[in-house]
Scaffold this motif. Structure first.
Motif, PDB file in Angstrom:
ATOM      1  N   PHE A 366      -7.612   3.522  -3.590  1.00 32.46           N
ATOM      2  CA  PHE A 366      -7.532   4.954  -3.904  1.00 32.46           C
ATOM      3  C   PHE A 366      -6.134   5.634  -3.741  1.00 32.46           C
ATOM      4  CE2 PHE A 366     -12.277   4.845  -4.472  1.00 32.46           C
ATOM      5  CZ  PHE A 366     -12.409   5.844  -5.385  1.00 32.46           C
ATOM      6  N   SER A 367      -5.768   5.270  -2.344  1.00 31.31           N
ATOM      7  CA  SER A 367      -4.284   6.078  -1.908  1.00 31.31           C
ATOM      8  C   SER A 367      -3.224   5.254  -2.825  1.00 31.31           C
ATOM      9  CB  SER A 367      -4.202   5.412  -0.536  1.00 31.31           C
ATOM     10  OG  SER A 367      -3.020   5.552  -0.074  1.00 31.31           O
ATOM     11  N   ALA A 368      -3.401   4.483  -3.356  1.00 30.05           N
ATOM     12  CA  ALA A 368      -2.334   3.810  -4.414  1.00 30.05           C
ATOM     13  C   ALA A 368      -2.135   4.777  -5.578  1.00 30.05           C
ATOM     14  CB  ALA A 368      -2.392   2.455  -4.418  1.00 30.05           C
ATOM     15  N   LYS A 369      -3.265   5.160  -5.909  1.00 31.43           N
ATOM     16  CA  LYS A 369      -3.352   5.962  -7.098  1.00 31.43           C
ATOM     17  C   LYS A 369      -3.086   7.468  -6.835  1.00 31.43           C
ATOM     18  CE  LYS A 369      -3.253   4.460 -10.487  1.00 31.43           C
ATOM     19  NZ  LYS A 369      -2.363   3.849 -11.363  1.00 31.43           N
ATOM     20  N   GLY A 370      -2.928   7.903  -5.822  1.00 30.35           N
ATOM     21  CA  GLY A 370      -2.428   9.479  -5.237  1.00 30.35           C
ATOM     22  C   GLY A 370      -3.685  10.175  -4.860  1.00 30.35           C
ATOM     23  N   PHE A 371      -5.029   9.361  -4.686  1.00 32.62           N
ATOM     24  CA  PHE A 371      -5.875  10.010  -4.006  1.00 32.62           C
ATOM     25  C   PHE A 371      -5.840  10.149  -2.243  1.00 32.62           C
ATOM     26  CE2 PHE A 371      -7.482   9.149  -8.055  1.00 32.62           C
ATOM     27  CZ  PHE A 371      -8.263  10.427  -8.469  1.00 32.62           C
ATOM     28  N   VAL A 372      -6.777  10.968  -1.659  1.00 35.19           N
ATOM     29  CA  VAL A 372      -6.550  10.997  -0.193  1.00 35.19           C
ATOM     30  C   VAL A 372      -7.884  10.450   0.281  1.00 35.19           C
ATOM     31  CG1 VAL A 372      -5.971  12.511   1.854  1.00 35.19           C
ATOM     32  CG2 VAL A 372      -4.808  12.687  -0.331  1.00 35.19           C
ATOM     33  N   PRO A 373      -7.813   9.202   0.694  1.00 38.05           N
ATOM     34  CA  PRO A 373      -9.285   8.774   0.940  1.00 38.05           C
ATOM     35  C   PRO A 373      -9.697   9.232   2.528  1.00 38.05           C
ATOM     36  CG  PRO A 373      -7.890   6.941   0.927  1.00 38.05           C
ATOM     37  CD  PRO A 373      -6.902   8.286   0.660  1.00 38.05           C
ATOM     38  N   PHE A 374     -10.607   9.825   2.880  1.00 34.76           N
ATOM     39  CA  PHE A 374     -11.149  10.001   4.175  1.00 34.76           C
ATOM     40  C   PHE A 374     -12.443   8.916   4.191  1.00 34.76           C
ATOM     41  CE2 PHE A 374      -8.700  13.653   4.155  1.00 34.76           C
ATOM     42  CZ  PHE A 374      -8.673  14.166   5.498  1.00 34.76           C
ATOM     43  N   LEU A 375     -12.257   8.006   5.213  1.00 38.86           N
ATOM     44  CA  LEU A 375     -13.535   7.003   5.410  1.00 38.86           C
ATOM     45  C   LEU A 375     -14.253   7.082   6.773  1.00 38.86           C
ATOM     46  CD1 LEU A 375     -11.657   3.691   5.646  1.00 38.86           C
ATOM     47  CD2 LEU A 375     -10.446   5.337   4.773  1.00 38.86           C
ATOM     48  N   ALA A 376     -15.157   6.845   7.066  1.00 44.51           N
ATOM     49  CA  ALA A 376     -15.706   7.193   8.340  1.00 44.51           C
ATOM     50  C   ALA A 376     -16.600   6.094   8.675  1.00 44.51           C
ATOM     51  CB  ALA A 376     -16.162   8.439   8.510  1.00 44.51           C
ATOM     52  N   THR A 377     -16.807   5.577  10.057  1.00 47.50           N
ATOM     53  CA  THR A 377     -18.081   5.027  10.472  1.00 47.50           C
ATOM     54  C   THR A 377     -18.145   5.178  12.124  1.00 47.50           C
ATOM     55  OG1 THR A 377     -18.890   2.750  10.309  1.00 47.50           O
ATOM     56  CG2 THR A 377     -16.588   2.847  10.510  1.00 47.50           C
TER      57      THR A 377
END
Length: 611
Positions: A366-377
């Motif tokens: 996702f980041s590589a295509k310009g999105f800003v991913p927030f991931l949580a666990t």
């Protein structure tokens, strides 16, 4: 037929380039390049569409070389396609070259670093999901080695790609039978690979990996599927050079000069072909232009609030002003409170389930295509994905990671759920921001700061609700700290973060009653640390410093502070020094010496003001 003949010539050129490059470099993996020459030829010069002048063209098909040790043949394909000059190929593996031993984004066409095997399919799935979200008509191709199919992370990715219905994703497995030290698990049992992929819902197409017509026909069929597809290509390692074909012991071994001459004589002269003329350029499509603001409306908290809850609320607020934000969950969103984003923005929410390695890999895509991913666990479970986080750094990925339920303060759930290594994990990665807010207002400020930061960032959140210390709208810049209690007569400074800030404030009151004034500093930014501020406070407090944290001794706030204060202060480090057990939070904070009582004792020891 004319096109097949041209492709055959290109495949031979790729083989020759790979051999010559690795011999000149004196290192590399030519045998694994030779097995995939036809695969890469079909992809680059028949199947894929891309604009060779613009690696960021939204219409470009993407390729992920998961078997990153075959980088030389990828660089050769780039050169034949006109992406880089042929004259660059002899620079393979040089310090000044972007043609590294395994792919990294120093070569601008590479979207994610590969070579830590078993990760490329997750990245490809993330790319495909991002392109689907951004309505790109393009496709994603991932080339895997058969050896890496033993990695569980690859099957996490396969399951996820099926669940996400990624019909724009096609994998090709180069089944050349030989691993690094011995034959692979299934060798040339193509049916075994087919059964596995089909069990995960993929369309599988067994092919002769050295037959151009077979590969082209399978690629055409893969485009017609309603979900992800895989070509299972039976190949020969070292194909084209008889003395290394299908022979163990040649992995990662370039040919010597005499061996190279023999191989080139066997392959024949370099054929002439205009490979660039076969590159298929895609029709132009508009790139998405989402709103990308980082300052969001803060929540007006009125009572004790868990920082994990404030994280979930701030993620929703950020999502309202920044349409590039996506959320990825590891089946704990009702505990990390990422469920609030899922409810508000279902189209930008992705469930990875209990597959943390794949969760990070998806985020890299996702980041590589310009999105800003927030991931949580839970912070404890991020240890499973640490290699992917490490590779995210080499990928220059813009990932935002939240780890909740950290430390012994989670209480009765016990040690398997207690993240006590996470600060060390993330601090060890150059350029990774590490934040540990103490209250809800600080959490929202930290989320805003990490969102605006370009690069890796980690935020640590706590399970129990904590009192409010700060005010709505207060800023928490990276590299900052907050002074909560101070006077000109302070005899020591207590440095804390997160849950231990409140223990430090309790200790302040106890010591105040004993006329032992102390300074309390909230070091919410652990990386970068406010080193100048800590040094100033240490000097003002006669070089007496107590650092208290809910973390193991190594790699956390204590070591960060000690490094910043080296040679200028006496530092008492209170932390978790043994393997913990279940219990009530207050019991555990006391038992492991990180509560107010322990802080009081440490201050008395430093100041000589009693036991």
């Amino acid at each position: 037929m004319e096109n097949i003949e041209a492709l055959e010539k290109i495949a031979k050129r790729l083989r020759i380039h790979s051999l010559v490059m690795t011999t000149k470099a004196g290192s590399g993996h030519p045998s694994t390049c030779l097995s995939m020459a036809e695969i890469l030829t079909c992809l680059f010069f028949h199947e894929m569409q891309f604009n060779p002048r613009d690696p960021q063209d939204w219409a470009n098909d993407e390729l992920v070389l998961s078997k990153g040790h075959a980088a030389p043949i990828l660089w050769a394909a780039y050169a034949e396609a006109g992406i880089i000059p042929l004259s660059h190929l002899p620079t393979l593996r040089l310090f000044t070259s972007s043609l590294e031993g395994h792919p990294t984004p120093r070569m601008k066409w590479i979207k994610a670093a590969t070579g830590s095997l078993g990760q490329g399919l997750s990245v490809a799935a993330g790319l495909a999901a991002a392109m689907k979200l951004g309505r790109s008509p393009a496709r994603v191709y991932a080339v895997l080695g058969d050896g890496e199919c033993a990695e569980g992370s690859g099957w996490e990715a396969a399951h996820s790609a099926w669940h996400l219905k990624l019909a724009n994703l096609c994998a090709v497995v180069d089944i050349n039978r030989l691993g690094q030290s011995e034959p692979t698990m299934h060798e040339h049992d193509i049916d075994a690979y087919a059964r596995k992929f089909r069990a995960f819902g993929w369309e599988a197409f067994p092919v002769d990996g050295h037959s151009l017509p077979d590969i082209l026909a399978a690629l055409d069929a893969a485009r017609q599927t309603s979900g992800p597809a895989v070509l299972l290509a039976r190949t020969i390692k070292g194909k084209g050079v008889s003395f290394i074909e299908n022979k163990n012991g040649w992995h990662g071994k370039p040919l010597k000069d005499q061996e190279l001459q023999a191989a080139l004589e066997e392959l024949g002269p370099m054929p002439e072909v205009d490979a660039k003329a076969l590159v298929r350029r895609p029709p132009s499509v508009p790139r998405p232009a989402p709103a990308k603001r980082f300052r969001f409306k803060r929540t007006d908290y009125r009572d004790k609030t868990a920082t994990r809850l404030a994280y979930g609320q701030s993620l929703v607020s950020l999502g309202k002003v920044n349409e590039s934000v996506v959320a990825i969950d590891g089946d704990v969103k009702n505990s990390t409170y990422a469920d609030k984003f899922f409810e508000t923005f279902p189209d930008r929410s992705y469930q990875s389930y209990i597959a943390e390695q794949n969760m990070v890999g998806l985020a890299i895509g996702f980041s590589a295509k310009g999105f800003v991913p927030f991931l949580a666990t839970f912070s404890a479970f991020l240890s499973r994905g640490h290699d992917q986080v490490r590779m995210a750094a080499y990928s220059a990925a813009n990932l935002k990671i939240a780890g909740s339920h950290c430390g012994v303060s989670i209480g009765e759930d016990g040690p398997s759920q207690m993240g006590l290594e996470d600060l060390a994990m993330f601090r060890s990665i150059p350029g990774c921001v590490v934040l540990y807010p103490s209250d809800a207002f600080a959490t929202e400020g930290c989320v805003e700061a990490m969102a605006a930061h370009r690069g890796l960032a980690y935020i640590r959140t706590t399970r129990p609700a904590t009192p409010l210390l700060y005010s709505k709208g207060e800023n928490f810049p990276l590299g900052g700290s907050k002074v909560l209690r101070s006077s000109r007569s302070d005899m020591a400074v207590v440095v804390a973060a997160g849950i231990t800030v409140f223990e430090a404030l309790k200790a302040y009151e106890v010591l105040k009653a004993k006329k032992i004034p102390i300074r309390v500093v909230d070091a919410y930014s652990i990386e970068p640390l406010d080193a100048d501020g800590l040094l100033k406070h240490s000097r003002a407090c006669r070089g007496r410093v107590v650092v208290v944290e809910d973390h193991f001794p190594h790699g956390g706030l204590g070591e960060a502070a000690a490094a910043a204060l080296a040679g200028s202060a006496r530092v008492e480090h209170l932390c978790i020094r043994e393997l913990p057990r279940s219990g009530k939070p207050e019991e555990l904070l006391d038992a492991y010496g990180i509560n107010a009582r322990a802080i009081v004792q440490a201050v008395k020891k430093l100041t000589g003001k009693g036991r």
